[in-house]
Design a protein around this motif. Structure first.
Motif, PDB file in Angstrom:
ATOM      1  N   CYS A  38       0.818  -1.221   0.000  1.00  0.00           N
ATOM      2  CA  CYS A  38       0.000   0.000   0.000  1.00  0.00           C
ATOM      3  C   CYS A  38       0.844   1.259   0.000  1.00  0.00           C
ATOM      4  CB  CYS A  38      -0.925  -0.005   1.218  1.00  0.00           C
ATOM      5  SG  CYS A  38      -2.117  -1.349   1.192  1.00  0.00           S
ATOM      6  N   LYS A  39       2.044   1.202   0.557  1.00  0.00           N
ATOM      7  CA  LYS A  39       2.923   2.366   0.520  1.00  0.00           C
ATOM      8  C   LYS A  39       3.560   2.541  -0.854  1.00  0.00           C
ATOM      9  CE  LYS A  39       2.655   4.397   4.473  1.00  0.00           C
ATOM     10  NZ  LYS A  39       2.316   5.840   4.582  1.00  0.00           N
ATOM     11  N   LEU A  40       3.919   1.441  -1.486  1.00  0.00           N
ATOM     12  CA  LEU A  40       4.522   1.521  -2.821  1.00  0.00           C
ATOM     13  C   LEU A  40       3.532   2.021  -3.859  1.00  0.00           C
ATOM     14  CD1 LEU A  40       6.715  -1.694  -3.199  1.00  0.00           C
ATOM     15  CD2 LEU A  40       7.498   0.668  -3.188  1.00  0.00           C
ATOM     16  N   TYR A  41       2.291   1.563  -3.740  1.00  0.00           N
ATOM     17  CA  TYR A  41       1.268   1.877  -4.737  1.00  0.00           C
ATOM     18  C   TYR A  41       0.171   2.746  -4.123  1.00  0.00           C
ATOM     19  CZ  TYR A  41       3.669  -1.694  -7.404  1.00  0.00           C
ATOM     20  OH  TYR A  41       4.635  -2.405  -8.063  1.00  0.00           O
ATOM     21  N   GLY A  42       0.598   3.755  -3.360  1.00  0.00           N
ATOM     22  CA  GLY A  42      -0.333   4.666  -2.724  1.00  0.00           C
ATOM     23  C   GLY A  42      -0.858   5.729  -3.668  1.00  0.00           C
ATOM     24  N   HIS A  55      -6.148   3.835  -3.143  1.00  0.00           N
ATOM     25  CA  HIS A  55      -6.643   4.878  -2.250  1.00  0.00           C
ATOM     26  C   HIS A  55      -7.465   4.218  -1.149  1.00  0.00           C
ATOM     27  CE1 HIS A  55      -5.644   7.997  -5.299  1.00  0.00           C
ATOM     28  NE2 HIS A  55      -5.993   7.050  -6.144  1.00  0.00           N
ATOM     29  N   PRO A  56      -7.078   4.356   0.126  1.00  0.00           N
ATOM     30  CA  PRO A  56      -7.869   3.742   1.193  1.00  0.00           C
ATOM     31  C   PRO A  56      -9.291   4.290   1.210  1.00  0.00           C
ATOM     32  CG  PRO A  56      -6.235   5.260   2.089  1.00  0.00           C
ATOM     33  CD  PRO A  56      -5.921   5.098   0.650  1.00  0.00           C
ATOM     34  N   GLN A  57     -10.245   3.402   1.454  1.00  0.00           N
ATOM     35  CA  GLN A  57     -11.654   3.770   1.404  1.00  0.00           C
ATOM     36  C   GLN A  57     -12.230   4.154   2.759  1.00  0.00           C
ATOM     37  OE1 GLN A  57     -12.485   4.604  -1.576  1.00  0.00           O
ATOM     38  NE2 GLN A  57     -14.163   3.207  -2.003  1.00  0.00           N
ATOM     39  N   ASN A  58     -11.521   3.863   3.840  1.00  0.00           N
ATOM     40  CA  ASN A  58     -12.038   4.190   5.166  1.00  0.00           C
ATOM     41  C   ASN A  58     -10.879   4.405   6.125  1.00  0.00           C
ATOM     42  OD1 ASN A  58     -11.320   1.446   6.135  1.00  0.00           O
ATOM     43  ND2 ASN A  58     -13.039   0.825   4.835  1.00  0.00           N
ATOM     44  N   GLU A  64     -10.110  -2.073   2.456  1.00  0.00           N
ATOM     45  CA  GLU A  64     -10.737  -1.721   1.188  1.00  0.00           C
ATOM     46  C   GLU A  64     -10.093  -0.478   0.595  1.00  0.00           C
ATOM     47  OE1 GLU A  64     -15.190  -0.341  -0.152  1.00  0.00           O
ATOM     48  OE2 GLU A  64     -14.988  -2.109   1.150  1.00  0.00           O
ATOM     49  N   TRP A  65      -9.781  -0.559  -0.696  1.00  0.00           N
ATOM     50  CA  TRP A  65      -9.216   0.562  -1.433  1.00  0.00           C
ATOM     51  C   TRP A  65     -10.010   0.803  -2.710  1.00  0.00           C
ATOM     52  CZ3 TRP A  65      -6.401  -2.968   1.177  1.00  0.00           C
ATOM     53  CH2 TRP A  65      -5.398  -2.511   2.048  1.00  0.00           C
ATOM     54  N   PHE A  66      -9.991   2.031  -3.132  1.00  0.00           N
ATOM     55  CA  PHE A  66     -10.400   2.369  -4.497  1.00  0.00           C
ATOM     56  C   PHE A  66      -9.135   2.330  -5.340  1.00  0.00           C
ATOM     57  CE2 PHE A  66     -10.616   5.664  -7.774  1.00  0.00           C
ATOM     58  CZ  PHE A  66     -11.746   5.269  -8.469  1.00  0.00           C
ATOM     59  N   PHE A  67      -9.138   1.559  -6.433  1.00  0.00           N
ATOM     60  CA  PHE A  67      -7.942   1.477  -7.260  1.00  0.00           C
ATOM     61  C   PHE A  67      -8.187   2.155  -8.598  1.00  0.00           C
ATOM     62  CE2 PHE A  67     -10.093  -2.198  -9.079  1.00  0.00           C
ATOM     63  CZ  PHE A  67      -9.702  -2.154 -10.408  1.00  0.00           C
TER      64      PHE A  67
END
Length: 337
Positions: free
Chosen positions: A22-26, A36-39, A71-74
């Motif tokens: 998540c840090k590499l592909y933030g 993008h984190p969703q919550n 959960e992320w929005f990609f």
């Protein structure tokens, strides 16, 4: 559920891999895929584990009985978007569910029922494998149980959703560089250490294998009792994420936008990855690498003598070559017999 599930036993590095991913592909990543984190729960989970890693400590493992759905929005550079859900469950629960083959028990505890549902219904499943459970385990019975856990989870997944993708990820690959280098491919590594899994699922490219070092270097640090333990060095020089992320992006994009129907070229998801070669070419290359490794000393010896012979030939030609002036004199006044 939809999304991608991460499944693995205790100690396989699920929390660390998720955090570094998540840090590499933030949101500010320059890669083709961004998460993008969703919550707030997802954002706090990643940030807390990241700060722990930067302080040369390991984040705590997920306790037995707990599981977290993150959960992320990609978004992908060429316009595809969707939702990415990664499920982190306790490794001990996975062992209870599949190592003892209790998944068909109707009286399972609620948490184990939820875990079985995750494995069965996720759009894609990444089975994380710590080679320490096989290379470093001296007890043959324990090695067999570790492998049968993985085999049981994959059997359950395949029996319920045969068309949905899954993969194997060798985590903490930096600790097993020598063992991995001894084989020409990851498929051969799996055949050596996971023969039951390889015989069932790894005879073709349907289930890809990846290797990842989420923490590329570690240092030795004493614990509270003064015993040495391995901890991250704080630099987090990770390796091996690009191909795995390419697979994740393809799986997520297929679910979100019906990628197969739109015939979107998969290789565009990651420009750094070469187009896949055919099985025949890959097998030929694997055989060549294996032969070259076995005959390395002979190849070096022939290369040395061949190079020496070439140097001597060039020196002899240079010494025996007439100068331009001598050639001109010969042409003007040929020698008389």
């Amino acid at each position: 559920m939809t999304g991608i599930a991460f499944v693995g036993t205790e100690g396989c590095g699920k929390t660390v891999l998720l955090t570094v991913l998540c840090k590499l592909y933030g949101p500010n990543s320059e890669h083709l895929m961004r998460l993008h984190p969703q919550n707030i729960t997802t954002a706090e989970y990643v940030e807390r584990a990241w700060q722990t890693l930067k302080q040369s400590e390991w984040p705590p493992s997920t306790p037995p009985g707990n599981w977290q759905q993150l959960e992320w929005f990609f978004e992908i550079e060429y316009g595809e978007t969707g939702t990415l859900r990664l499920v982190d469950s306790a490794g001990q629960d996975l062992r209870l569910l599949f190592a003892e083959e209790q998944v068909s028990d109707e009286n399972l505890p609620t948490r184990l029922q939820a875990l079985a549902e995750i494995v069965r219904t996720a759009d894609a499943v990444a089975f994380l494998v710590n080679l320490r459970d096989f290379i470093g385990e001296q007890d043959a019975v324990k090695r067999l149980k570790n492998e049968w856990l993985l085999r049981g989870a994959m059997d359950y997944r395949h029996a319920t959703c045969p068309a949905r993708p899954m993969c194997i990820v060798f985590t903490q690959a930096d600790l097993y560089r020598d063992e991995l280098r001894q084989e020409a491919s990851l498929q051969l590594v799996a055949q050596k250490y996971l023969p039951h899994v390889a015989g069932r699922y790894l005879q073709d490219d349907a289930v890809p294998i990846f290797r990842i070092s989420a923490v590329g270097a570690t240092i030795t640090k004493p614990d509270e009792l003064g015993r040495p333990r391995r901890v991250p060095d704080g630099q987090l020089r990770c390796k091996g994420f690009s191909e795995f992320v390419n697979w994740m992006a393809v799986c997520a994009a297929r679910q979100a936008t019906h990628l197969a129907e739109k015939s979107l070229p998969i290789e565009r998801l990651n420009a750094d990855i070469s187009p896949p070669v055919s099985n025949e070419v890959e097998e030929d290359w694997t055989r060549f690498l294996t032969w070259a490794r076995k005959e390395g000393a002979t190849l070096l010896k022939w290369a040395f003598w061949g190079g020496l012979f070439l140097v001597l030939c060039l020196r002899g030609c240079r010494q025996n070559t007439d100068s331009p002036r001598a050639v001109q004199q010969f042409l003007e006044h040929p020698r008389q017999k």
